[in-house]
Design a protein around this motif. Sequence first.
Motif, PDB file in Angstrom:
ATOM      1  N   MET A 263       2.959  10.627   4.828  1.00  0.00           N
ATOM      2  CA  MET A 263       2.402   9.869   3.698  1.00  0.00           C
ATOM      3  C   MET A 263       3.074   8.509   3.621  1.00  0.00           C
ATOM      4  O   MET A 263       4.218   8.322   4.010  1.00  0.00           O
ATOM      5  N   GLU A 264       2.354   7.556   3.093  1.00  0.00           N
ATOM      6  CA  GLU A 264       2.933   6.241   2.902  1.00  0.00           C
ATOM      7  C   GLU A 264       3.905   6.304   1.729  1.00  0.00           C
ATOM      8  O   GLU A 264       3.725   7.072   0.776  1.00  0.00           O
ATOM      9  N   HIS A 265       4.899   5.432   1.727  1.00  0.00           N
ATOM     10  CA  HIS A 265       5.879   5.409   0.661  1.00  0.00           C
ATOM     11  C   HIS A 265       5.290   4.640  -0.510  1.00  0.00           C
ATOM     12  O   HIS A 265       4.920   3.481  -0.390  1.00  0.00           O
ATOM     13  N   SER A 266       5.217   5.275  -1.660  1.00  0.00           N
ATOM     14  CA  SER A 266       4.670   4.644  -2.850  1.00  0.00           C
ATOM     15  C   SER A 266       5.825   4.091  -3.665  1.00  0.00           C
ATOM     16  O   SER A 266       6.568   4.830  -4.313  1.00  0.00           O
ATOM     17  N   LEU A 267       6.011   2.771  -3.628  1.00  0.00           N
ATOM     18  CA  LEU A 267       7.100   2.122  -4.333  1.00  0.00           C
ATOM     19  C   LEU A 267       6.518   1.220  -5.401  1.00  0.00           C
ATOM     20  O   LEU A 267       5.325   0.980  -5.464  1.00  0.00           O
ATOM     21  N   THR A 268       7.351   0.680  -6.240  1.00  0.00           N
ATOM     22  CA  THR A 268       6.889  -0.178  -7.319  1.00  0.00           C
ATOM     23  C   THR A 268       7.671  -1.463  -7.319  1.00  0.00           C
ATOM     24  O   THR A 268       8.780  -1.563  -6.812  1.00  0.00           O
ATOM     25  N   ALA A 269       7.057  -2.459  -7.953  1.00  0.00           N
ATOM     26  CA  ALA A 269       7.710  -3.757  -8.057  1.00  0.00           C
ATOM     27  C   ALA A 269       8.475  -3.887  -9.353  1.00  0.00           C
ATOM     28  O   ALA A 269       9.074  -4.906  -9.625  1.00  0.00           O
ATOM     29  N   THR A 270       8.470  -2.886 -10.201  1.00  0.00           N
ATOM     30  CA  THR A 270       9.061  -2.952 -11.529  1.00  0.00           C
ATOM     31  C   THR A 270       9.890  -1.706 -11.763  1.00  0.00           C
ATOM     32  O   THR A 270       9.886  -0.775 -10.946  1.00  0.00           O
TER      33      THR A 270
ATOM     34  N   VAL B 129       2.691  -0.152  -0.817  1.00  0.00           N
ATOM     35  CA  VAL B 129       2.667   1.157  -0.165  1.00  0.00           C
ATOM     36  C   VAL B 129       3.916   1.418   0.660  1.00  0.00           C
ATOM     37  O   VAL B 129       4.213   2.568   0.971  1.00  0.00           O
ATOM     38  N   ALA B 130       4.636   0.373   1.032  1.00  0.00           N
ATOM     39  CA  ALA B 130       5.859   0.569   1.809  1.00  0.00           C
ATOM     40  C   ALA B 130       6.711  -0.682   1.728  1.00  0.00           C
ATOM     41  O   ALA B 130       6.193  -1.797   1.796  1.00  0.00           O
ATOM     42  N   SER B 131       8.001  -0.483   1.584  1.00  0.00           N
ATOM     43  CA  SER B 131       8.966  -1.580   1.605  1.00  0.00           C
ATOM     44  C   SER B 131      10.275  -1.013   2.130  1.00  0.00           C
ATOM     45  O   SER B 131      11.020  -0.352   1.396  1.00  0.00           O
ATOM     46  N   ARG B 132      10.543  -1.284   3.415  1.00  0.00           N
ATOM     47  CA  ARG B 132      11.692  -0.665   4.059  1.00  0.00           C
ATOM     48  C   ARG B 132      12.497  -1.723   4.809  1.00  0.00           C
ATOM     49  O   ARG B 132      11.948  -2.710   5.311  1.00  0.00           O
TER      50      ARG B 132
ATOM     51  N   VAL C 106      -9.480   0.532   5.711  1.00  0.00           N
ATOM     52  CA  VAL C 106      -9.428   1.939   5.298  1.00  0.00           C
ATOM     53  C   VAL C 106      -8.171   2.623   5.822  1.00  0.00           C
ATOM     54  O   VAL C 106      -7.414   3.236   5.065  1.00  0.00           O
ATOM     55  N   ALA C 107      -7.935   2.536   7.124  1.00  0.00           N
ATOM     56  CA  ALA C 107      -6.828   3.266   7.747  1.00  0.00           C
ATOM     57  C   ALA C 107      -5.500   2.550   7.474  1.00  0.00           C
ATOM     58  O   ALA C 107      -5.418   1.326   7.520  1.00  0.00           O
ATOM     59  N   PRO C 108      -4.449   3.302   7.192  1.00  0.00           N
ATOM     60  CA  PRO C 108      -3.127   2.712   6.932  1.00  0.00           C
ATOM     61  C   PRO C 108      -2.372   2.433   8.225  1.00  0.00           C
ATOM     62  O   PRO C 108      -2.848   2.712   9.330  1.00  0.00           O
ATOM     63  N   HIS C 109      -1.163   1.892   8.059  1.00  0.00           N
ATOM     64  CA  HIS C 109      -0.286   1.611   9.195  1.00  0.00           C
ATOM     65  C   HIS C 109       0.841   2.634   9.281  1.00  0.00           C
ATOM     66  O   HIS C 109       1.836   2.412   9.973  1.00  0.00           O
ATOM     67  N   THR C 110       0.681   3.753   8.592  1.00  0.00           N
ATOM     68  CA  THR C 110       1.766   4.729   8.489  1.00  0.00           C
ATOM     69  C   THR C 110       2.177   5.281   9.846  1.00  0.00           C
ATOM     70  O   THR C 110       3.376   5.382  10.146  1.00  0.00           O
ATOM     71  N   GLU C 111       1.195   5.638  10.684  1.00  0.00           N
ATOM     72  CA  GLU C 111       1.516   6.220  11.988  1.00  0.00           C
ATOM     73  C   GLU C 111       2.276   5.224  12.864  1.00  0.00           C
ATOM     74  O   GLU C 111       3.208   5.604  13.588  1.00  0.00           O
ATOM     75  N   LEU C 112       1.891   3.948  12.811  1.00  0.00           N
ATOM     76  CA  LEU C 112       2.608   2.937  13.590  1.00  0.00           C
ATOM     77  C   LEU C 112       4.036   2.802  13.086  1.00  0.00           C
ATOM     78  O   LEU C 112       4.980   2.697  13.891  1.00  0.00           O
TER      79      LEU C 112
ATOM     80  N   ALA D 175       2.833  -7.908  16.743  1.00  0.00           N
ATOM     81  CA  ALA D 175       2.066  -7.682  17.963  1.00  0.00           C
ATOM     82  C   ALA D 175       1.604  -6.226  18.050  1.00  0.00           C
ATOM     83  O   ALA D 175       0.472  -5.946  18.470  1.00  0.00           O
ATOM     84  N   GLU D 176       2.456  -5.294  17.651  1.00  0.00           N
ATOM     85  CA  GLU D 176       2.062  -3.884  17.654  1.00  0.00           C
ATOM     86  C   GLU D 176       0.946  -3.612  16.646  1.00  0.00           C
ATOM     87  O   GLU D 176       0.058  -2.789  16.887  1.00  0.00           O
ATOM     88  N   LEU D 177       0.981  -4.311  15.522  1.00  0.00           N
ATOM     89  CA  LEU D 177      -0.086  -4.161  14.531  1.00  0.00           C
ATOM     90  C   LEU D 177      -1.421  -4.651  15.083  1.00  0.00           C
ATOM     91  O   LEU D 177      -2.467  -4.011  14.892  1.00  0.00           O
TER      92      LEU D 177
END
Length: 346
Positions: free
Chosen positions: A1-8, A26-29, A139-145, A165-167
Amino acid sequence: MEHSLTATPQNRDSRRQASGETPTLVASRVYIKGKQARDVPVDELARVAGEPDHLLWVGLKEPDAVMVGEVARQLGLDSHVVEDLQAKHRLPKVMDYDSVVLVVAMTIEVGASDGLPVYGETQMLIGRNFLLTIRRGAVAPHTELRRRLESMPDKLARGSDFIAAELIDLLIDRYNVAYDVFEKAVGNMEHSLIVRGLEGLHIKRLYQMRRDFQKMHSSIAPLGEVCRRLGHLDFTPISAAARSHFNDLSDRVSRVDRLFDNLGSGLAFAFEAGMLIEQSKQTDTTRRLAAWAAILAVPTAIAGIYGMNFENIPELKWKYGFWVITGLMTSVCGYLYYRFRKAKWL
């Protein structure tokens, strides 16, 4: 699953989730030399982005202006960059802002419910030690990448330009997936056009498919030029090692674009063949009608003459007159039928 983070703070996040809103972050790592991945809240992006040997990857989906503005403020982005991040782009492009580079790519996916193409936009803002990705309509996320790169720290440590480049490579893979689906649809339509012509064909669907292929071409082809520019021009955040990768991607984009272009051309040729088949059918029908009209004109003319009620008509009171006239009409009609059959009009 994608990481659900918040800005607040977390209380605002709870209200967002309770209201049923989809989180735009959806992700900040952050990664240290490709390892030790951990999530980073938006209000800490500025501190993390300034640390050496750190790589920050922030992913947004359908963000509003407030979210984009907050992330841009944390990353220290110029107002012109923010405007381009919030703008809707129609074609792939690359924009250089000296310290950062914005790459815009179009996404083409297949709708799960109707099999129709779904168009979207993916923005990649490449900095020295950060990458900001924004998805709109995709539609499709970048989670698998992300997971795949996290399992290969050496590749992830190459920097934000390598991830970008991978994206792009991932988007090209999705172009190929869409191509496989549309190739089957075009094959079925070509078979129908060749076998039955335009009979039973949904003209609106055919027209929409041709329009879709034109739009796919306009969405894919410029991406090849974008990759060529990234591979040949000197952009500050793009390393020399990543340029060769972008050059390879340019060739891949060109090949995929030719595949879609061939699909559109094949569909156009099939439509022209269907038109010819339909015209041939109409010509055959016209010939049959003309042949039968000529055959029936003979008895009609003779019957009309003998039906004019004149008293002095030859053979009118002859006892063999009816049989002679009937035989004459039958002979003439039979001869005409034979000739038309020989000419393949009947």
